[in-house]
Design an enzyme around this catalytic site. Structure first.
Site, PDB file in Angstrom:
ATOM      1  N   LYS A  14       0.825  -1.221   0.000  1.00 45.35           N
ATOM      2  CA  LYS A  14       0.000   0.000   0.000  1.00 45.35           C
ATOM      3  C   LYS A  14       0.859   1.270   0.000  1.00 45.35           C
ATOM      4  CE  LYS A  14      -2.296  -0.743   3.798  1.00 45.35           C
ATOM      5  NZ  LYS A  14      -1.636  -1.986   4.230  1.00 45.35           N
ATOM      6  N   ARG A  89      -9.508   1.704   9.125  1.00 48.67           N
ATOM      7  CA  ARG A  89      -9.121   0.327   9.451  1.00 48.67           C
ATOM      8  C   ARG A  89     -10.123  -0.340  10.375  1.00 48.67           C
ATOM      9  NH1 ARG A  89      -2.988   1.331   8.814  1.00 48.67           N
ATOM     10  NH2 ARG A  89      -2.059  -0.718   8.999  1.00 48.67           N
ATOM     11  N   ARG A 128      11.518  -6.391   4.892  1.00 46.49           N
ATOM     12  CA  ARG A 128      11.516  -4.983   5.263  1.00 46.49           C
ATOM     13  C   ARG A 128      12.143  -4.800   6.652  1.00 46.49           C
ATOM     14  NH1 ARG A 128       5.809  -2.065   5.017  1.00 46.49           N
ATOM     15  NH2 ARG A 128       5.566  -2.850   7.105  1.00 46.49           N
ATOM     16  N   ARG A 134      12.105  -1.363  11.038  1.00 37.82           N
ATOM     17  CA  ARG A 134      10.898  -0.835  11.678  1.00 37.82           C
ATOM     18  C   ARG A 134      10.624  -1.624  12.947  1.00 37.82           C
ATOM     19  NH1 ARG A 134       5.694   0.435   7.879  1.00 37.82           N
ATOM     20  NH2 ARG A 134       4.616  -0.495   9.633  1.00 37.82           N
ATOM     21  N   ARG A 145       0.019  -8.124  13.675  1.00 42.87           N
ATOM     22  CA  ARG A 145      -0.545  -7.137  12.744  1.00 42.87           C
ATOM     23  C   ARG A 145      -1.405  -7.822  11.685  1.00 42.87           C
ATOM     24  NH1 ARG A 145       4.453  -4.751  10.604  1.00 42.87           N
ATOM     25  NH2 ARG A 145       3.193  -3.365   9.349  1.00 42.87           N
TER      26      ARG A 145
HETATM   27  P1  AMP Z   1       1.030   1.068   8.590  1.00 39.10           P
HETATM   28  O1  AMP Z   1       2.291   1.759   8.238  1.00 39.10           O
HETATM   29  O2  AMP Z   1      -0.158   1.544   7.800  1.00 39.10           O
HETATM   30  O3  AMP Z   1       1.148  -0.442   8.578  1.00 39.10           O
HETATM   31  O4  AMP Z   1       0.697   1.467  10.108  1.00 39.10           O
HETATM   32  C1  AMP Z   1       1.607   1.189  11.151  1.00 39.10           C
HETATM   33  C2  AMP Z   1       0.885   1.197  12.491  1.00 39.10           C
HETATM   34  O5  AMP Z   1       0.305   2.484  12.731  1.00 39.10           O
HETATM   35  C3  AMP Z   1      -0.285   0.229  12.615  1.00 39.10           C
HETATM   36  O6  AMP Z   1       0.136  -1.087  12.952  1.00 39.10           O
HETATM   37  C4  AMP Z   1      -1.089   0.873  13.735  1.00 39.10           C
HETATM   38  O7  AMP Z   1      -0.503   0.671  15.010  1.00 39.10           O
HETATM   39  C5  AMP Z   1      -0.941   2.349  13.401  1.00 39.10           C
HETATM   40  N1  AMP Z   1      -2.010   2.782  12.478  1.00 39.10           N
HETATM   41  C6  AMP Z   1      -1.871   3.213  11.196  1.00 39.10           C
HETATM   42  N2  AMP Z   1      -3.065   3.524  10.662  1.00 39.10           N
HETATM   43  C7  AMP Z   1      -3.994   3.272  11.611  1.00 39.10           C
HETATM   44  C8  AMP Z   1      -5.405   3.372  11.669  1.00 39.10           C
HETATM   45  N3  AMP Z   1      -6.130   3.776  10.613  1.00 39.10           N
HETATM   46  N4  AMP Z   1      -6.022   3.018  12.837  1.00 39.10           N
HETATM   47  C9  AMP Z   1      -5.319   2.632  13.908  1.00 39.10           C
HETATM   48  N5  AMP Z   1      -3.990   2.483  13.915  1.00 39.10           N
HETATM   49  C10 AMP Z   1      -3.324   2.797  12.782  1.00 39.10           C
END
Ligand code: AMP
Length: 192
Positions: A14, A89, A128, A134, A145
């Site tokens: 994404k 989400r 990654r 990360r 996750r």
């Molecule tokens: P991502 O980079 O999109 O995988 O997001 C990394 C982390 O940020 C996720 O595992 C959540 O802890 C937090 N996060 C990102 N977007 C959201 C969202 N829409 N709702 C809640 N937590 C989020």
């Protein structure tokens, strides 16, 4: 003018596609994960609150996340379209987003569902972890996750499908091929 949402499991690509599509369509990519990570790096109040959830692979509470997106979507550059990456989400976030957009008298044009099989997701996320370090790419957190996505986010696809907004795109293969597939499904909907 296009209002686009990218949805898919962690590791589906994404973030990578969001950046390329934003460039292609000339719209801002709004990634809640990136915004949270930046806040964690800068040790802001939001970052300090979000960090413990992120490090465990859990979602940051809806109230914090919704406020952040409401604020971002009200900025001038989002008025002429946007791409949301990683938001909504949860069902609560879907409802909040609906409200934000109806206040602006707009709505989503298309929801792109990016797919990849479980083994590929694991392969990409562990790769990654090695490259970017990360803090949420460790094996335990990766598995958390993925299950949080299955439990809380995958059901959103049905919600958007019932509004006939979902275009499913295979996320496997070369990055540029995946971008081309997404652009094609969007153009097929005569939106761009
Ligand atoms: P991502 O980079 O999109 O995988 O997001 C990394 C982390 O940020 C996720 O595992 C959540 O802890 C937090 N996060 C990102 N977007 C959201 C969202 N829409 N709702 C809640 N937590 C989020």
């Amino acid at each position: 003018m296009i209002r686009l949402l990218l949805i898919g499991p962690p590791g589906a690509g994404k973030g990578t596609q969001a950046a390329l599509l934003a460039q292609h369509f000339g719209i801002p990519a709004i990634s809640t994960g990136d915004i949270f990570r930046e806040n964690v790096r800068n040790e802001t109040e939001l970052g300090l609150k979000a960090k413990s959830f992120m490090d465990r692979g859990e979602y940051v509470p809806d109230s914090l996340t919704n406020d952040l997106v409401r604020d971002r979507l009200s900025q001038d550059d989002a008025a002429a379209g946007f791409l949301l990456d990683g938001y909504p989400r949860t069902i609560d976030q879907v409802n909040e987003l609906d409200e934000m957009l109806s206040e602006q008298e707009t709505q989503l044009d298309v929801v792109v569902q990016l797919t990849a099989d479980h083994e590929e997701l694991l392969r990409r996320l562990s790769g990654r972890a090695a490259e970017q370090g990360r803090s949420d790419d460790t094996p335990d957190v990766i598995s958390r996750r993925l299950s949080v996505y299955d439990e809380q986010t995958a059901p959103l696809i049905d919600v958007y499908a019932s509004r006939s907004l979902v275009a499913k795109v295979d996320g496997l293969g070369e990055i540029s091929d995946v971008t081309a597939r997404i652009v094609e499904v969007i153009n097929a909907r005569e939106l761009s």
